[in-house]
Motif scaffolding. Structure first.
Motif, PDB file in Angstrom:
ATOM      1  N   ASP A 526      44.631  70.367 -23.182  1.00  0.00           N
ATOM      2  CA  ASP A 526      44.283  69.688 -21.935  1.00  0.00           C
ATOM      3  C   ASP A 526      45.475  68.887 -21.420  1.00  0.00           C
ATOM      4  OD1 ASP A 526      41.806  70.702 -21.967  1.00  0.00           O
ATOM      5  OD2 ASP A 526      40.753  68.851 -22.505  1.00  0.00           O
ATOM      6  N   ALA A 527      46.129  68.179 -22.325  1.00  0.00           N
ATOM      7  CA  ALA A 527      47.224  67.308 -21.913  1.00  0.00           C
ATOM      8  C   ALA A 527      48.391  68.106 -21.348  1.00  0.00           C
ATOM      9  CB  ALA A 527      47.688  66.469 -23.096  1.00  0.00           C
ATOM     10  N   LEU A 528      48.479  69.387 -21.707  1.00  0.00           N
ATOM     11  CA  LEU A 528      49.548  70.209 -21.151  1.00  0.00           C
ATOM     12  C   LEU A 528      49.151  70.822 -19.816  1.00  0.00           C
ATOM     13  CD1 LEU A 528      50.705  71.821 -24.454  1.00  0.00           C
ATOM     14  CD2 LEU A 528      52.169  70.571 -22.897  1.00  0.00           C
ATOM     15  N   GLY A 529      47.944  70.519 -19.357  1.00  0.00           N
ATOM     16  CA  GLY A 529      47.532  70.995 -18.037  1.00  0.00           C
ATOM     17  C   GLY A 529      46.815  72.323 -18.061  1.00  0.00           C
ATOM     18  N   ALA A 530      46.348  72.739 -19.230  1.00  0.00           N
ATOM     19  CA  ALA A 530      45.637  74.011 -19.290  1.00  0.00           C
ATOM     20  C   ALA A 530      44.286  73.885 -18.615  1.00  0.00           C
ATOM     21  CB  ALA A 530      45.452  74.446 -20.738  1.00  0.00           C
ATOM     22  N   THR A 531      43.845  74.973 -17.976  1.00  0.00           N
ATOM     23  CA  THR A 531      42.490  74.982 -17.437  1.00  0.00           C
ATOM     24  C   THR A 531      41.523  75.208 -18.592  1.00  0.00           C
ATOM     25  OG1 THR A 531      42.555  77.345 -17.102  1.00  0.00           O
ATOM     26  CG2 THR A 531      43.273  75.974 -15.270  1.00  0.00           C
ATOM     27  N   GLN A 534      41.811  78.658 -19.989  1.00  0.00           N
ATOM     28  CA  GLN A 534      43.019  78.846 -20.794  1.00  0.00           C
ATOM     29  C   GLN A 534      42.845  78.208 -22.163  1.00  0.00           C
ATOM     30  OE1 GLN A 534      45.758  77.178 -17.948  1.00  0.00           O
ATOM     31  NE2 GLN A 534      46.651  79.192 -17.526  1.00  0.00           N
TER      32      GLN A 534
ATOM     33  N   LEU B  91      45.106  68.643 -10.998  1.00  0.00           N
ATOM     34  CA  LEU B  91      45.156  68.052 -12.334  1.00  0.00           C
ATOM     35  C   LEU B  91      46.163  68.796 -13.215  1.00  0.00           C
ATOM     36  CD1 LEU B  91      43.725  65.725 -13.645  1.00  0.00           C
ATOM     37  CD2 LEU B  91      42.070  67.313 -14.596  1.00  0.00           C
ATOM     38  N   THR B  92      46.175  70.111 -13.069  1.00  0.00           N
ATOM     39  CA  THR B  92      47.111  70.921 -13.861  1.00  0.00           C
ATOM     40  C   THR B  92      48.550  70.500 -13.583  1.00  0.00           C
ATOM     41  OG1 THR B  92      45.550  72.728 -13.720  1.00  0.00           O
ATOM     42  CG2 THR B  92      47.789  73.295 -14.306  1.00  0.00           C
ATOM     43  N   ARG B  95      49.358  67.010 -15.004  1.00  0.00           N
ATOM     44  CA  ARG B  95      49.610  66.980 -16.442  1.00  0.00           C
ATOM     45  C   ARG B  95      50.902  67.705 -16.803  1.00  0.00           C
ATOM     46  NH1 ARG B  95      43.340  67.527 -18.297  1.00  0.00           N
ATOM     47  NH2 ARG B  95      42.799  65.371 -17.769  1.00  0.00           N
ATOM     48  N   LYS B  96      51.324  68.580 -15.911  1.00  0.00           N
ATOM     49  CA  LYS B  96      52.642  69.171 -16.130  1.00  0.00           C
ATOM     50  C   LYS B  96      53.709  68.102 -15.893  1.00  0.00           C
ATOM     51  CE  LYS B  96      55.456  73.051 -14.671  1.00  0.00           C
ATOM     52  NZ  LYS B  96      55.757  73.933 -13.552  1.00  0.00           N
ATOM     53  N   HIS B 123      51.348  77.764 -17.452  1.00  0.00           N
ATOM     54  CA  HIS B 123      51.710  77.592 -16.044  1.00  0.00           C
ATOM     55  C   HIS B 123      52.293  78.859 -15.462  1.00  0.00           C
ATOM     56  CE1 HIS B 123      51.352  73.250 -17.135  1.00  0.00           C
ATOM     57  NE2 HIS B 123      50.630  73.319 -16.044  1.00  0.00           N
TER      58      HIS B 123
END
Ligand SMILES: Nc1ncnc2c1ncn2[C@@H]1O[C@H](COP(=O)(O)OP(=O)(O)O)[C@@H](O)[C@H]1O
Ligand SMILES: [Mg+2]
Lengths: 644, 262
Positions: A526-531, A534, B91-92, B95-96, B123
Motif C-alpha cells: 500500500d505504501a508503495l502506491g499499489a492498488t 495489485q 493516492l497512487t 504514495r509514489k 507503476h
C-alpha cells in the motif's frame, strides 16, 4: 515422604496435599494427567495402525491367491486361447462399423419405401391388437368340431364391426394420401383370421420396399459383398478357437474342482488328527477319504490344445489373407459421408488387425503351459492390468487400471472445476467482500459440506445428467468435443458434483492461507502506491500460494475418497475410458476405486479372490489418500518463511 | 551534529501541516498540528509512546485512510504545496511521491531484485534496462549493492535483519519519492545495523527529504536537522535539532529531555 529426622511436624495443609498425591495408585497425579492426555492422542494413532493392519491382513493374501488363479489360467490353456481370441474381438468392432456403413448406404435409396411399409404394418398391428378378443373367439369357434355355423356367423360379424371401428379410429400418418387411407381402412376392416395373405396395398408396399432394397443392394453390391465376406471370414477360425476354448474350460473346471476337494480333504484330515473322540475321528477320516476326485492330467489335456497350434496358425493366416483381400476390394464410395468415413476407417483398420493377428499367432509357439507365474507378474497383472472382469464363466481378471483411470479422470475434472471457483471465492471473500458479505458467503459455502452425498447423487442423476444431455444437444455447441453426449451418467457429471463437494474444503483452507499472509506485506505494498488489485495479485496471493496449493491437494484427497456420488453418477462402466475420443472422453461413463468397493464388497463371498482383490483396491486407495495428505503438508511447510 | 540549514533561501517546505486535528473515530489523536518539513533535510519526530508520532507520519502519505473512521477533522496537509486531501489527488501518485519505511522490516517473500523493482512495476514500468538501472541505483543508495549484487535473485527473507531493513529503504526510494517517511526504522535492529542505517540517513538527505520517527533521543540528535517534540497529540516544540536539545524553549520539552518522564 515424611522424613523421620525432621523434628517439627509439617503443616497440616502440606501433609494433606502430599498424602493425596500418594493415594492415586502410587503415581504422581501430574503424570497421570499427562498420561491421560497422551493416551487420548495415541488412540488416534493406534486406530490408524489398526486400520492399516486390518486392510493388509485381508488384502495381502490376494497376491498368492491371484497367482494360483493365473497359474490355472495358464496351465489349463485358457491363456493360450486368449492369445488369439483377444485380438479377434477387433473383428466385431470392424464388422459393426461396416454393417452401419452398409445400412446407411442402403437407406439412401430404400428409406422412404421402408418407412411406408413400416408405417402400414404398424397400423395393421394396432388394428389387430385392438380386435384381439373377437378374433380369438372366432378362431376358437372355427376350430371347434363339429362347427357351429350360427356362432361363427355371430363372431364374424362382431370381428368385422370391431375391425371397422378400429380402422376408423386409427391415426394415419401424413405419408399416406386420402385414397391410400381409405384403401387401408377398407383392408383393415376386412381382416379375418382365416386369410393369412397380406391385404393388397400392404403387399404392394412390401413389394415396393423389396424392389428398392434390391436396387440398393445392386447399386452398393461391392460394399454389401465386402461386408458379408468380412463377417464370414472369421467363421472357420472362430470354430477352431471355440473348440479349444471349450476344452480349456473343461480342464480348468476339473482342476478347480480337484483343488476344492483336495483342500477340503486336507482340512478334514487335520480335524481328524486333533479329534479325541474315536467315533468322530472315524467319521472325519471316512469323510476325508470320500472327498477325492481324480487329479487332472494337465499335461495331457494341454497337449490336446497345443497339438493344434499348427492348424490354428494356418487358420489365422487364412483369415488374415481373406480380410486383407476384403479390405482391398472395399469400394471407395458409399451412400453417405458418414458411411464413407466408416468404410475408410475399416479399410485402414483391417491391415493393422491382420498384422496383430499374425503377430499373435507367431507367439503361440513360444507359449509354455508350465512356465511358472512369478509373483512380480502377478503384481504387474494387478497394478497394470487393463481388465477388471468378475463372475466370468471364462476367467476373472483383477486389473487395476480401469478403476484407477476412472478415479483419476473424475478427480481431475473435479479439481479443475473446483480450484478456480474456490480460490477466486476465497480471494474475493478475504480481500474484497464487506463484513456483511463475509458473514453471508462463509456459512453458505461451509453449509455445502453438510449436504449428504447421497442427496447430491440424486441431484446428479435427476438434474445434472439431464441438463448436460440437453445442453449437449444445442446445435451451436456442437464444436465441443464429445457433444452430443450418449450417457447422462458419466465422468463429467460426477466430476461436477465432486467439485461442488470439494469447494468448501478448498475455499476454507485457501481463505485461511490468505488470512495468514502477514499484514506487513500489505502495508508495504500500500505504501508503495499499489492498488488493491495489485496488492492482491502481486503480494497476497503469491505469499499465500503454498497454503492455497495445500488446500487444493486436500480437496483432491476429499475427491479421491468420495464414494456415494461416483457410485450413483459416474455410470459404472468397468473399462478404461476411451482416451482416443480426445477431450470428449470426459462424457463417457467409468467406474472408480471407491465405487467398485461399495458396489461389489457386499455381494462377494468372504475370503474369495474377488473379496481379497477389493481389499487390495482399498489398500491402494488408503495409500493414495495418505500420499495426497502428506504432499499437502509438505507443500504447506515449504515457502512459508513468514511463519517460521 | 548534522549541518545547520545554511541559507534562508531554501525552497518552500516540502511537507506542510496546517492546523491539523486528527481523530480515530470519536477519540482525537492529534490536536492542531503545525509543521513545516524542509527540503532535503532530516526531520525527527520524538515524544513518549502513544503521543501520536506514527499517526502524524501516516497523515503525510494518507496511510491512515485504511483505518475505517479515521480522518482529518480540521486543517490540511500539503505536499509540495498541494493539499493531499483534494479530490483530484491520486493516492497512487501521492504514495509514489511519499515513500515509507516501517518499524519492522517487511520485505516481500520475493527475490531481492523483485522487491526493489516492485514499486516501479506497479507503476507500469516494464522496460528491463530501466528496472535494472533503478535496482542498482537504489541498492547503491541503500549501501547494499556491493553486498548483494551477485545474488539479486536470492529470496529477500534470507537476508539479515539489518540488510532487510536497508532493502526496504531501497524499495522505498526506487520510485524516487520526494519525501521518505521512516517509522522507528531501527527499533528492531542491533546496534551495528542501527549505526549503518544512521550513516545512511545522512546520505539519503542529499537526495530526499526525510521524516523519521524515533523514540531514541540520541538517534534524533545524531541523524536529524530538525526535531519536533510531540506530547499527548500536541506538537509542543519544533526547532533545529541542536537548539531543541541544548536550549529547549518549553518546560515540557526540557522535562522530557531530562528523562523526568518518558
Ligand atoms: N488504528 C487505530 N485506531 C484507533 N486508535 C489508534 C489507532 N492507531 C493509534 N491509535 C491511537 O492513537 C494514539 C497515537 O498512536 P500512535 O500514533 O501510534 O503513537 P506513537 O507512534 O507515538 O507511539 C494512541 O493513543 C493510540 O491508541
Ligand atoms: Mg509508533
Amino acid at each position: 515422604m515424611n522424613s523421620p529426622t525432621t523434628p517439627s511436624r509439617p503443616p497440616l495443609r502440606s501433609v494433606l496435599l502430599r498424602s493425596r498425591k500418594r493415594t492415586i495408585l502410587g503415581v504422581d497425579p501430574q503424570k497421570l494427567i499427562k498420561y491421560f492426555f497422551g493416551s487420548n492422542a495415541s488412540v488416534a494413532i493406534i486406530v490408524l495402525v489398526l486400520i492399516m493392519v486390518f486392510l493388509l491382513r485381508e488384502g495381502i493374501d490376494f497376491l498368492p491367491t491371484y497367482q494360483r488363479e493365473l497359474q490355472t489360467y495358464r496351465r489349463a490353456g485358457l491363456e493360450f486361447c486368449d492369445i488369439i481370441d483377444q485380438p479377434l474381438q477387433r473383428n466385431q468392432a470392424l464388422s459393426s462399423s461396416l454393417r452401419q456403413a452398409v445400412s446407411a448406404s442402403l437407406e439412401t435409396l430404400s428409406k422412404t419405401a421402408r418407412d411406408w411399409r413400416d408405417a402400414a404394418f404398424l397400423l395393421k398391428r394396432q388394428v389387430e391388437d385392438k380386435t384381439a378378443r373377437p378374433r380369438e373367439s372366432l378362431t376358437q369357434a372355427l376350430e371347434k368340431t363339429p362347427p357351429a355355423p350360427e356362432q361363427i356367423e355371430v363372431f364374424r360379424r362382431e370381428l368385422g364391426e370391431a375391425s371397422a371401428a378400429a380402422a376408423k379410429a386409427l391415426d394415419y400418418p401424413a405419408v399416406f394420401g386420402t385414397a391410400e387411407r381409405e384403401q387401408l381402412q377398407r383392408e383393415f376392416a376386412a381382416l379375418t383370421p382365416e386369410v393369412t395373405d397380406l391385404p393388397p396395398l400392404l403387399q404392394t408396399l412390401a413389394a415396393e420396399f423389396s424392389a428398392k432394397d434390391r436396387e440398393a443392394r445392386t447399386k452398393f453390391a461391392s460394399l454389401v459383398q465386402a461386408q458379408e465376406e468380412f463377417e464370414e471370414a472369421t467363421e472357420p477360425l472362430q470354430e477352431v478357437v471355440d473348440e479349444l476354448k471349450a476344452k480349456a474350460l473343461e480342464t480348468k473346471e476339473k482342476a478347480v474342482e480337484f483343488d476344492v476337494l483336495e483342500t477340503n480333504r486336507l482340512r478334514l484330515l487335520e480335524a481328524a488328527a486333533t479329534e479325541t473322540d474315536a467315533k468322530e475321528k472315524a467319521s472325519l477320516t471316512k469323510e476325508a477319504a470320500e472327498s477325492v476326485s481324480e487329479a487332472v492330467n494337465l499335461e495331457k489335456s494341454i497337449q490336446e490344445i497345443t497339438g493344434r497350434t499348427a492348424e490354428l496358425r494356418e487358420q489365422v493366416e487364412k483369415y488374415a489373407v481373406v480380410i486383407e483381400k476384403a479390405a482391398a476390394v472395399l469400394p471407395q464410395d458409399a451412400g453417405t459421408g458418414a458411411a464413407r468415413a466408416l468404410v475408410n476407417e475399416v479399410r485402414e483398420g483391417i491391415p493393422a488387425h491382420a498384422r496383430e493377428m499374425r503377430a499373435a499367432a507367431a507367439t503361440l509357439e513360444g507359449w509354455r503351459w508350465d512356465k511358472p507365474v512369478s509373483i512380480f507378474s502377478v503384481i504387474g497383472a494387478f497394478f497394470f492390468g487393463t481388465q477388471w472382469i468378475t463372475n466370468s464363466s471364462w476367467q476373472d481378471f483383477f486389473g487395476f487400471v480401469p478403476l484407477l483411470s476412472g478415479s483419476l479422470v473424475i478427480a481431475a475434472i473435479a479439481i479443475l472445476i473446483a480450484t478456480p471457483v474456490s480460490v477466486v471465492a476465497a480471494i474475493y471473500t478475504n480481500q474484497f467482500a464487506s463484513e456483511r458479505e463475509k458473514e453471508m458467503i462463509k456459512p453458505v459455502i461451509e453449509f455445502i459440506q453438510a449436504i449428504p452425498s447421497v442427496v447430491l447423487g440424486f441431484i446428479g442423476i435427476s438434474l445434472v445428467g439431464n441438463l448436460i444431455k440437453d445442453v449437449s444437444e444445442w446445435s451451436w455447441l456442437q464444436w465441443v468435443p464429445g457433444f452430443p453426449i450418449q450417457e447422462r451418467l458419466n465422468m463429467f457429471n460426477a466430476g461436477c458434483l465432486l467439485a461442488f463437494m470439494a469447494v468448501p474444503t478448498m475455499f476454507s483452507l485457501s481463505e485461511d492461507a490468505l488470512n495468514n499472509v502477514p499484514r506487513a506485506y500489505i502495508d508495504a505494498s500500500d505504501a508503495l502506491g499499489a492498488t488493491k488489485l495489485q496488492t492482491v495479485f502481486r503480494v497476497i496471493v503469491p505469499a499465500g500460494i503454498s497454503g492455497i496449493l495445500s488446500a487444493i491437494l486436500l480437496g483432491l484427497g476429499r475427491v479421491v475418497g468420495e464414494t456415494m456420488v461416483v457410485l450413483l453418477v459416474a455410470g459404472n462402466r468397468i473399462a478404461i475410458p476411451d482416451f482416443s475420443a480426445g477431450p470428449g472422453v470426459i462424457f463417457h461413463p467409468a467406474h472408480t476405486l471407491t465405487g467398485i468397493i461399495a458396489q461389489e464388497l457386499g455381494e462377494v463371498s468372504r475370503g474369495s479372490s474377488h473379496w481379497q482383490a477389493l481389499f487390495m483396491v482399498g489398500i491402494v486407495l488408503f495409500a493414495i489418500s495418505l500420499l495426497v495428505n502428506w504432499c499437502a503438508r509438505a507443500v504447506a511447510r515449504r515457502f512459508e518463511p513468514h511463519k517460521a | 551534529m548534522s549541518a545547520e540549514p545554511t541559507a534562508k533561501t531554501t525552497p518552500p517546505p516540502v511537507v506542510q501541516v496546517r492546523d491539523m486535528d486528527f481523530c480515530y473515530g470519536d477519540s482525537k489523536a492529534l490536536f492542531d498540528i503545525n509543521l513545516k518539513v524542509k527540503y532535503h533535510r532530516v526531520t525527527a519526530l520524538i515524544g513518549p509512546s502513544g503521543c501520536g508520532k506514527s499517526t502524524l507520519l501516516r497523515c503525510i502519505n494518507r496511510m491512515n485512510d485504511r483505518v475505517p473512521s479515521a480522518r482529518v477533522t480540521k486543517g490540511e496537509v500539503l505536499v509540495k504545496g498541494k493539499n493531499i486531501h483534494d479530490a483530484d489527488v491520486d493516492l497512487t501518485q501521492l504514495r509514489k511521491q511519499v515513500g515509507m519505511v516501517f518499524q519492522k522490516s517487511n520485505p516481500f517473500p520475493k527475490s531481492i531484485y523483485e522487491n526493489v523493482a516492485y514499486g516501479l512495476r506497479i507503476h507500469g514500468e516494464k522496460n528491463k534496462s530501466v528496472l535494472d538501472e533503478a535496482v542498482e541505483r537504489s541498492l547503491t543508495h541503500a549501501a547494499l549493492w556491493e553486498e548483494l549484487k551477485d545474488r539479486l535473485q536470492a529470496n529477500a527473507l534470507a537476508l539479515s535483519g539489518g540488510q532487510q531493513q536497508r532493502l526496504c529503504i531501497a524499495r522505498a526510494i526506487a520510485t524516487v519519492p520526494d519525501v521518505l517517511l521512516m517509522d522507528e526504522p531501527c527499533s528492531a535492529l542491533d546496534p551495528i545495523s542501527t549505526l549503518k542505517i544512521e550513516e545512511l540517513m545522512h546520505q539519503l538527505a542529499h537526495e530526499f527529504t526525510v521524516v523519521i520517527v524515533t523514540h531514541n533521543m540520541q538517534q534524533a540528535v545524531r541523524v536529524s536537522d530538525y526535531t519536533a517534540f510531540l506530547h499527548l497529540g500536541k506538537l509542543v516544540e519544533f526547532a533545529p535539532t541542536e537548539e531543541l536539545f541544548t536550549n529547549p524553549r518549553e518546560k515540557l520539552t526540557e522535562a522530557y529531555l531530562r528523562g523526568t518522564f518518558s
